[in-house]
Motif scaffolding. Structure first.
Motif, short mmCIF file in Angstrom:
data_model
loop_
_atom_site.label_atom_id
_atom_site.label_comp_id
_atom_site.label_asym_id
_atom_site.label_seq_id
_atom_site.Cartn_x
_atom_site.Cartn_y
_atom_site.Cartn_z
N THR A 75 0.73 -1.19 -0.07
CA THR A 75 -0.02 0.14 0.12
C THR A 75 0.82 1.20 0.11
O THR A 75 2.09 1.27 0.24
CB THR A 75 -1.02 -0.05 1.20
OG1 THR A 75 -1.84 1.16 1.40
CG2 THR A 75 -0.12 -0.10 2.72
N LYS A 76 0.22 2.52 -0.37
CA LYS A 76 0.93 3.72 -0.36
C LYS A 76 0.93 4.15 1.17
O LYS A 76 1.65 5.30 1.27
CB LYS A 76 0.21 4.80 -1.48
CG LYS A 76 0.48 4.48 -2.80
CD LYS A 76 -0.16 5.31 -3.48
CE LYS A 76 0.01 4.95 -5.09
NZ LYS A 76 -0.75 6.01 -6.01
N HIS A 130 3.36 -1.67 3.34
CA HIS A 130 4.01 -0.58 2.56
C HIS A 130 5.43 -0.73 3.01
O HIS A 130 6.21 -0.79 2.22
CB HIS A 130 3.71 0.87 3.12
CG HIS A 130 4.46 2.06 2.54
ND1 HIS A 130 4.36 2.45 1.19
CD2 HIS A 130 5.72 2.35 2.92
CE1 HIS A 130 5.24 3.51 1.12
NE2 HIS A 130 6.25 3.44 2.17
N ASN A 135 -2.36 -5.19 -4.96
CA ASN A 135 -3.28 -4.32 -4.31
C ASN A 135 -4.59 -3.87 -5.23
O ASN A 135 -4.24 -3.13 -6.13
CB ASN A 135 -2.81 -3.21 -3.65
CG ASN A 135 -3.87 -2.46 -2.75
OD1 ASN A 135 -5.18 -2.41 -2.83
ND2 ASN A 135 -3.43 -1.88 -1.41
N HIS A 141 -6.92 -1.74 -5.20
CA HIS A 141 -7.24 -0.60 -5.09
C HIS A 141 -5.93 0.51 -5.30
O HIS A 141 -6.41 1.80 -5.14
CB HIS A 141 -7.62 -0.22 -3.60
CG HIS A 141 -8.77 -1.19 -3.07
ND1 HIS A 141 -10.04 -1.07 -3.47
CD2 HIS A 141 -8.52 -2.10 -2.09
CE1 HIS A 141 -10.76 -2.16 -2.96
NE2 HIS A 141 -9.84 -2.66 -2.12
N GLU A 142 -4.84 0.20 -5.91
CA GLU A 142 -3.78 1.08 -6.12
C GLU A 142 -3.64 0.52 -7.68
O GLU A 142 -3.53 -0.40 -8.05
CB GLU A 142 -2.54 0.80 -5.37
CG GLU A 142 -3.03 0.91 -3.91
CD GLU A 142 -2.99 2.59 -3.55
OE1 GLU A 142 -2.85 3.34 -4.45
OE2 GLU A 142 -3.16 2.83 -2.44
N ASP A 143 -2.75 1.71 -8.36
CA ASP A 143 -2.51 1.38 -9.84
C ASP A 143 -1.01 1.23 -9.94
O ASP A 143 -0.50 0.37 -10.46
CB ASP A 143 -2.84 2.63 -10.60
CG ASP A 143 -4.47 2.74 -11.02
OD1 ASP A 143 -4.80 1.82 -11.24
OD2 ASP A 143 -4.82 3.97 -11.13
N ILE A 192 2.73 1.38 -6.90
CA ILE A 192 3.25 2.00 -5.63
C ILE A 192 4.56 2.00 -5.66
O ILE A 192 5.42 1.29 -6.08
CB ILE A 192 2.91 0.74 -4.56
CG1 ILE A 192 1.38 0.49 -4.36
CG2 ILE A 192 3.63 1.13 -3.22
CD1 ILE A 192 1.06 -0.59 -3.63
N CYS A 211 0.99 -1.92 -9.91
CA CYS A 211 0.36 -2.59 -8.90
C CYS A 211 -0.70 -3.67 -9.63
O CYS A 211 -1.22 -3.36 -10.61
CB CYS A 211 -0.43 -1.79 -8.03
SG CYS A 211 -0.68 -2.46 -6.51
#
Length: 281
Positions: free
Chosen positions: A26-27, A34, A57, A59-61, A63, A68
């Motif tokens: 995650t960011k 992360h 993830n 929900h992320e493009d 990281i 991602c």
């Protein structure tokens, strides 16, 4: 011992994977996902970690500049290792994905399994792994740190940013050395690593296996017997799964490499603490 040697070879993916996916990357810089992903990225940029690393993830493009992926099944290359840092109830789904991807090994950092009485969920995860031939470290663990290969799953950030904007060392990693540490307690392991780092005592490998639903201390000892980087083994355990097998292997290992073992949970109070800590009885 040939069967054990084959098992030991299967553990190599935990320490020197050619490719690794961090599920739960995650960011959010304060999250374990992360920190662990950043550890691999930084070590890759330093030229220490030689493998490929992928954040997972939905929900992320991207990281830290890496594309991602919504699932390990969407990663376009073969995967050797998956590090899981998601809520416990999602882990079986991740294991099914890892099985379909023919992953060799999975490290489950996530807690919420037998250490809180959730044996059914842990058994479900193990059942999926056994059917697929996947080896598991954990759950409820800190994973692996290897000073030579750059594998670093310690979710304590190596550096932190002060209010002044200055980046300083927060949790220094130990220097390379010949001591391997195998611990059932992540907290004890981190404290020991901190002590060794402060004394400038080097470490070859650090292994935290938490609830040890699959890989246990006997297998890890046998693996370290054949590890050229390790000369001494430090062992912290709260319970031993297969006592006779452990003694048999420990005797063989100790002929070549000293083992310093600390057994916790020997008193009634200690046993209660161990049971609630890693599900050890």
């Amino acid at each position: 011992m040939n069967k054990l040697k084959t098992k030991a070879e299967n553990l190599h993916a935990f320490f020197a994977p050619k490719s690794v996916a961090v599920v739960g990357a995650t960011k959010k810089i304060n999250k374990a996902g992360h920190v662990i992903f950043k550890n691999f990225v930084e070590n890759k940029r330093r030229g220490v970690f030689k493998g490929e690393v992928f954040p997972v993830n939905p929900h992320e493009d991207s990281i830290l500049g890496f594309q991602c992926y919504p699932s390990v099944t969407k990663i376009p290359v073969d995967l050797e290792l998956v590090v899981v840092v998601v809520p416990a109830e999602i882990v079986p789904e991740i294991m099914e994905d890892a099985a379909s991807k023919r992953v060799k090994a999975v490290v489950i950092i996530s807690s919420g399994f037998s250490e809180i009485g959730n044996h059914e969920l842990e058994n479900k995860v193990l059942s999926i792994a056994k059917k697929a031939g996947i080896r598991i470290l954990g759950p409820n663990c800190l994973g692996v740190y290897d000073s030579k290969t750059g594998v670093d799953m310690l979710f304590l950030p190596e550096t932190k940013i002060l209010t002044t904007g200055e980046e300083v060392i927060a949790t220094p990693r130990p220097m390379p050395g010949n001591i391997a540490m195998v611990t059932q307690s992540g907290a004890f392991g981190v404290a020991a690593l901190d002590y060794l780092t402060g004394r400038q005592i080097g470490v070859s490998k650090f292994v935290s296996f938490g609830n040890k639903c699959d890989v246990d201390e006997a297998e890890m000892l046998h693996y370290l017997l054949h590890d050229e980087e390790t000369r001494v083994i430090l062992l912290y355990i709260e319970d031993i799964k297969s006592g006779r097998e452990f003694i048999k292997i420990a005797k063989e290992v100790a002929k070549k490499k000293p083992i310093v073992a600390l057994k916790a949970g020997r008193t009634k109070a200690g046993a209660r603490a161990a049971a609630s800590h890693t599900g050890a009885l």
